[in-house]
Design a protein around this motif. Structure first.
Motif, PDB file in Angstrom:
ATOM      1  N   ALA A  24       0.807  -1.273   0.049  1.00 44.26           N
ATOM      2  CA  ALA A  24      -0.041  -0.166   0.051  1.00 44.26           C
ATOM      3  C   ALA A  24       0.849   1.238  -0.042  1.00 44.26           C
ATOM      4  CB  ALA A  24      -1.049   0.004   1.122  1.00 44.26           C
ATOM      5  N   LEU A  52      -5.151  -5.970  -2.053  1.00 43.82           N
ATOM      6  CA  LEU A  52      -5.320  -4.484  -1.721  1.00 43.82           C
ATOM      7  C   LEU A  52      -6.446  -3.838  -1.864  1.00 43.82           C
ATOM      8  CD1 LEU A  52      -1.823  -3.094  -2.773  1.00 43.82           C
ATOM      9  CD2 LEU A  52      -2.574  -3.428  -0.260  1.00 43.82           C
ATOM     10  N   LEU A  53      -6.810  -4.456  -3.176  1.00 40.87           N
ATOM     11  CA  LEU A  53      -8.440  -4.059  -3.763  1.00 40.87           C
ATOM     12  C   LEU A  53      -9.522  -4.708  -2.651  1.00 40.87           C
ATOM     13  CD1 LEU A  53      -9.566  -2.264  -5.842  1.00 40.87           C
ATOM     14  CD2 LEU A  53      -9.829  -4.129  -6.958  1.00 40.87           C
ATOM     15  N   GLN A  70      -9.168  -5.128   0.495  1.00 40.77           N
ATOM     16  CA  GLN A  70      -9.080  -4.638   1.605  1.00 40.77           C
ATOM     17  C   GLN A  70      -9.854  -3.109   1.348  1.00 40.77           C
ATOM     18  OE1 GLN A  70      -5.286  -2.902   3.225  1.00 40.77           O
ATOM     19  NE2 GLN A  70      -5.755  -4.282   5.094  1.00 40.77           N
ATOM     20  N   SER A  71      -9.765  -2.444   0.653  1.00 44.42           N
ATOM     21  CA  SER A  71     -10.585  -1.280   0.247  1.00 44.42           C
ATOM     22  C   SER A  71     -11.938  -1.420   0.308  1.00 44.42           C
ATOM     23  CB  SER A  71      -9.936  -0.592  -1.091  1.00 44.42           C
ATOM     24  OG  SER A  71     -10.968   0.607  -1.518  1.00 44.42           O
ATOM     25  N   GLU A  72     -12.195  -2.485  -0.719  1.00 47.56           N
ATOM     26  CA  GLU A  72     -13.918  -2.800  -0.841  1.00 47.56           C
ATOM     27  C   GLU A  72     -14.419  -3.250   0.387  1.00 47.56           C
ATOM     28  OE1 GLU A  72     -16.097  -2.944  -3.392  1.00 47.56           O
ATOM     29  OE2 GLU A  72     -14.479  -1.920  -4.634  1.00 47.56           O
ATOM     30  N   ASP A 124     -13.542  -2.169   3.566  1.00 46.32           N
ATOM     31  CA  ASP A 124     -13.783  -0.909   4.413  1.00 46.32           C
ATOM     32  C   ASP A 124     -15.099  -0.149   3.791  1.00 46.32           C
ATOM     33  OD1 ASP A 124     -11.539  -1.505   5.840  1.00 46.32           O
ATOM     34  OD2 ASP A 124     -10.296  -0.439   4.726  1.00 46.32           O
ATOM     35  N   TRP A 125     -15.193  -0.227   2.338  1.00 45.82           N
ATOM     36  CA  TRP A 125     -16.304   0.709   1.711  1.00 45.82           C
ATOM     37  C   TRP A 125     -17.590   0.037   2.186  1.00 45.82           C
ATOM     38  CZ3 TRP A 125     -19.600  -0.356  -2.109  1.00 45.82           C
ATOM     39  CH2 TRP A 125     -20.468   0.577  -2.718  1.00 45.82           C
ATOM     40  N   ILE A 160     -14.529   6.304  -5.280  1.00 41.96           N
ATOM     41  CA  ILE A 160     -13.617   5.241  -4.702  1.00 41.96           C
ATOM     42  C   ILE A 160     -12.911   4.576  -6.360  1.00 41.96           C
ATOM     43  CG2 ILE A 160     -15.284   3.279  -4.685  1.00 41.96           C
ATOM     44  CD1 ILE A 160     -13.709   2.527  -2.166  1.00 41.96           C
ATOM     45  N   ARG A 202     -10.284   6.686  -7.316  1.00 41.00           N
ATOM     46  CA  ARG A 202      -9.214   6.486  -6.597  1.00 41.00           C
ATOM     47  C   ARG A 202      -8.430   5.191  -6.791  1.00 41.00           C
ATOM     48  NH1 ARG A 202     -11.557   6.299  -1.496  1.00 41.00           N
ATOM     49  NH2 ARG A 202     -11.945   8.277  -1.992  1.00 41.00           N
ATOM     50  N   HIS A 203      -9.089   4.303  -7.109  1.00 42.04           N
ATOM     51  CA  HIS A 203      -8.455   3.145  -7.367  1.00 42.04           C
ATOM     52  C   HIS A 203      -8.431   2.213  -8.604  1.00 42.04           C
ATOM     53  CE1 HIS A 203      -7.754   2.839  -2.995  1.00 42.04           C
ATOM     54  NE2 HIS A 203      -9.255   2.743  -2.666  1.00 42.04           N
ATOM     55  N   ARG A 230     -12.886  -7.554  -7.568  1.00 43.83           N
ATOM     56  CA  ARG A 230     -14.005  -6.480  -7.617  1.00 43.83           C
ATOM     57  C   ARG A 230     -15.093  -6.869  -8.530  1.00 43.83           C
ATOM     58  NH1 ARG A 230     -15.262  -0.999  -9.282  1.00 43.83           N
ATOM     59  NH2 ARG A 230     -15.082   0.239  -7.413  1.00 43.83           N
TER      60      ARG A 230
END
Length: 202
Positions: free
Chosen positions: A32, A73-74, A76-78, A80-81, A112, A115-116, A129
């Motif tokens: 990250a 990494l994706l 983890q972001s998903e 959280d979202w 988002i 951003r990603h 995703r």
């Protein structure tokens, strides 16, 4: 009343030993940090291994491939979202009228995704995703449409609402045609209101 649950993303890792979990977290943090510094396209497995202080083989054993690391990494972001949609503050989270939640969802999803966008590309077009994340967003939009009393084929209407929020279309509009993000969002709101205009506007 039905509310979408936080969905486990595809290929989510099994429960790990404490030391293994620490090692995985160190690799994720290193990756990250490198993404933030250099962009996802420039991150290599060698660089992640060096920053985390481990051998490159360790990174491959944990994530199998560079795409697998980007996908983690994706994920983890998903995750959280998704948590912010399910239990965060309104209007994205519960507590606001469904029309307000739907508009907040669109704004947040555009942000988002942009951003990603590089991370999504580097994780591969057929990745976490594309499957688990889409399932969650589709379920959430169908739920909100039902709350608004929309009739018709809700799965297909949800698909029409979600399509403009994905990387290929946002790339074309924002990066290539250089549309302002507000123009993209306002056009999306117009689409949503044509499908799901509330009976009693806020």
């Amino acid at each position: 009343m039905f509310e979408p649950r936080l969905l486990p993303l595809l290929d989510a890792p099994p429960t790990e030993r404490r030391d293994a979990a620490r090692n995985r977290e160190a690799l994720m943090c290193a990756a990250a940090e490198l993404v933030a510094l250099h962009g996802a396209h420039a991150v290599t497995m060698d660089a992640v291994a060096a920053r985390a202080g481990v051998g490159k083989g360790t990174v491959f054993r944990r994530f199998e491939s560079r795409e697998g690391l980007m996908g983690a990494l994706l994920d983890q972001s998903e995750t959280d979202w998704q948590a912010s949609v399910i239990s965060g503050p309104p209007p994205l989270g519960p507590g606001a009228p469904p029309h307000e939640r739907l508009l907040a969802f669109g704004r947040s999803r555009i942000e988002i995704t942009l951003r990603h966008a590089d991370l999504i590309r580097e994780a591969g077009w057929v990745g976490p995703r594309s499957y688990a994340a889409y399932s969650f967003t589709a379920m959430h939009v169908r739920y909100l449409l039902a709350e608004l009393g929309v009739t018709g084929d809700l799965p297909l209407l949800a698909t029409a609402i979600l399509a403009p929020l994905e990387v290929p279309i946002l790339d074309q509009q924002v990066r290539i045609e250089e549309f302002p993000v507000d123009r993209v969002y306002n056009g999306w709101v117009d689409l949503v209101d044509r499908i799901a205009r509330p009976s009693h506007p806020a």
